[in-house]
Write a protein that holds these residues in place. Structure first.
Motif, short mmCIF file in Angstrom:
data_model
loop_
_atom_site.label_atom_id
_atom_site.label_comp_id
_atom_site.label_asym_id
_atom_site.label_seq_id
_atom_site.Cartn_x
_atom_site.Cartn_y
_atom_site.Cartn_z
N VAL A 2 0.85 -1.18 0.00
CA VAL A 2 0.00 0.00 0.00
C VAL A 2 0.89 1.24 0.00
CG1 VAL A 2 -1.71 1.33 1.31
CG2 VAL A 2 -1.89 -1.16 1.18
N GLN A 3 0.55 2.19 -0.83
CA GLN A 3 1.28 3.45 -0.88
C GLN A 3 0.38 4.58 -0.38
OE1 GLN A 3 1.01 1.57 -4.01
NE2 GLN A 3 2.71 0.40 -3.13
N LEU A 4 0.97 5.44 0.43
CA LEU A 4 0.26 6.61 0.95
C LEU A 4 0.97 7.86 0.44
CD1 LEU A 4 -0.26 5.53 4.67
CD2 LEU A 4 -1.82 5.24 2.75
N VAL A 5 0.22 8.72 -0.22
CA VAL A 5 0.79 9.95 -0.75
C VAL A 5 0.12 11.13 -0.06
CG1 VAL A 5 1.12 11.37 -2.80
CG2 VAL A 5 1.24 8.87 -2.97
N GLU A 6 0.94 11.90 0.64
CA GLU A 6 0.46 13.06 1.40
C GLU A 6 0.70 14.34 0.63
OE1 GLU A 6 2.02 10.94 5.50
OE2 GLU A 6 3.28 12.13 4.15
N SER A 7 -0.14 15.32 0.89
CA SER A 7 0.04 16.63 0.29
C SER A 7 -0.61 17.68 1.18
CB SER A 7 -0.57 16.68 -1.12
OG SER A 7 -1.95 16.42 -1.06
N GLY A 8 -0.25 18.93 0.96
CA GLY A 8 -0.90 20.03 1.65
C GLY A 8 -0.10 20.72 2.73
N GLY A 9 1.08 20.22 3.03
CA GLY A 9 1.89 20.89 4.04
C GLY A 9 2.46 22.19 3.50
N GLY A 10 3.11 22.93 4.40
CA GLY A 10 3.71 24.18 3.98
C GLY A 10 3.97 25.11 5.14
N LEU A 11 4.24 26.37 4.80
CA LEU A 11 4.53 27.41 5.78
C LEU A 11 3.32 28.33 5.90
CD1 LEU A 11 6.49 29.06 7.57
CD2 LEU A 11 7.24 30.21 5.46
N SER A 21 -3.91 16.22 2.90
CA SER A 21 -4.60 15.10 2.25
C SER A 21 -3.66 13.92 2.20
CB SER A 21 -5.02 15.47 0.83
OG SER A 21 -5.90 16.56 0.82
N CYS A 22 -4.25 12.72 2.24
CA CYS A 22 -3.46 11.50 2.14
C CYS A 22 -4.29 10.48 1.37
CB CYS A 22 -3.11 10.97 3.52
SG CYS A 22 -2.32 9.35 3.51
N ALA A 23 -3.77 10.08 0.22
CA ALA A 23 -4.46 9.11 -0.62
C ALA A 23 -3.74 7.77 -0.56
CB ALA A 23 -4.52 9.61 -2.05
N ALA A 24 -4.51 6.72 -0.30
CA ALA A 24 -3.96 5.37 -0.24
C ALA A 24 -4.25 4.65 -1.55
CB ALA A 24 -4.58 4.61 0.93
N TYR A 94 2.51 12.81 9.50
CA TYR A 94 2.52 11.51 8.83
C TYR A 94 1.11 10.93 8.77
CZ TYR A 94 7.56 11.58 9.65
OH TYR A 94 8.89 11.91 9.68
N CYS A 95 0.77 10.39 7.63
CA CYS A 95 -0.49 9.68 7.46
C CYS A 95 -0.28 8.21 7.82
CB CYS A 95 -0.92 9.82 6.00
SG CYS A 95 -2.38 8.89 5.55
N PRO A 106 -4.47 -10.60 7.03
CA PRO A 106 -4.06 -9.81 8.19
C PRO A 106 -4.18 -8.31 7.90
CG PRO A 106 -2.44 -11.50 7.69
CD PRO A 106 -3.38 -11.45 6.53
N TRP A 107 -4.35 -7.55 8.97
CA TRP A 107 -4.34 -6.10 8.88
C TRP A 107 -2.91 -5.61 9.09
CZ3 TRP A 107 -8.73 -3.30 7.73
CH2 TRP A 107 -9.94 -3.99 7.80
N TYR A 108 -2.50 -4.66 8.29
CA TYR A 108 -1.17 -4.09 8.41
C TYR A 108 -1.25 -2.57 8.51
CZ TYR A 108 0.78 -8.61 7.07
OH TYR A 108 1.12 -9.94 7.05
N ASP A 109 -0.27 -2.01 9.21
CA ASP A 109 -0.13 -0.55 9.30
C ASP A 109 0.78 -0.05 8.18
OD1 ASP A 109 -0.10 0.39 12.85
OD2 ASP A 109 -1.71 0.17 11.38
N TYR A 110 0.41 1.07 7.59
CA TYR A 110 1.24 1.70 6.57
C TYR A 110 1.40 3.18 6.91
CZ TYR A 110 0.41 -2.53 3.87
OH TYR A 110 0.35 -3.84 3.46
N TRP A 111 2.56 3.72 6.50
CA TRP A 111 2.87 5.11 6.80
C TRP A 111 3.20 5.88 5.53
CZ3 TRP A 111 2.49 7.18 11.65
CH2 TRP A 111 2.36 6.28 12.72
N GLY A 112 2.81 7.15 5.50
CA GLY A 112 3.24 8.02 4.43
C GLY A 112 4.65 8.53 4.67
N GLN A 113 5.15 9.29 3.71
CA GLN A 113 6.53 9.78 3.79
C GLN A 113 6.66 11.01 4.67
OE1 GLN A 113 4.46 10.41 1.35
NE2 GLN A 113 4.69 12.57 0.82
N GLY A 114 5.55 11.62 5.01
CA GLY A 114 5.56 12.79 5.87
C GLY A 114 5.51 14.09 5.07
N THR A 115 4.85 15.07 5.63
CA THR A 115 4.79 16.39 5.02
C THR A 115 5.04 17.44 6.10
OG1 THR A 115 3.45 17.88 3.63
CG2 THR A 115 2.26 16.60 5.29
N GLN A 116 5.89 18.40 5.79
CA GLN A 116 6.29 19.40 6.78
C GLN A 116 5.23 20.48 6.92
OE1 GLN A 116 9.27 19.63 8.73
NE2 GLN A 116 8.11 21.27 9.73
#
Length: 121
Positions: A2-11, A21-24, A94-95, A106-116
């Protein structure tokens, strides 16, 4: 997988707003809980907010009344609306999802790459 793609971070300035946002995608049959965690420099990763497939939510005390988590099950996407941001909200966000690839698997946990997210005073 599973891939998680995050967006929307910033200053943003204190008092401002951001929407994460985080899309799986990938081998997904079902997703249970989706959530957002954050980690500030020198601190442990902490839960910010989580939402179950049924829509039940859970928030950290520090963000209650300011942040809102939501999800679109059809799009396997989770959102975090952050209002009235404070400098102490500065962190990498992190998502996280709990998912299974097929019925009975089985159920597994997945993590996104993180957004600042950086909030200036």
């Amino acid at each position: 997988q599973v891939q998680l793609v995050e967006s929307g971070g910033g200053l943003v300035q204190a008092g401002g707003s951001l929407r994460l946002s985080c899309a799986a995608s990938g081998s997904i049959f079902s997703i249970n809980t989706m959530g957002w965690y954050r980690q500030a420099p020198g601190k442990q990763r902490e839960l910010v907010a989580a939402i179950t497939s049924g829509g039940s939510t859970n928030y950290a005390d520090s963000v209650k009344g300011r942040f809102t988590i939501s999800r679109d099950n059809a799009k396997n996407t989770v959102y975090l609306q952050m209002n009235s941001l404070k400098p102490e909200d500065t962190a990498v966000y992190y998502c996280n999802t709990e998912s299974q690839r097929e019925a009975g698997a089985p159920w597994y946990d997945y993590w996104g790459q993180g957004t600042q997210v950086t909030v200036s005073s």
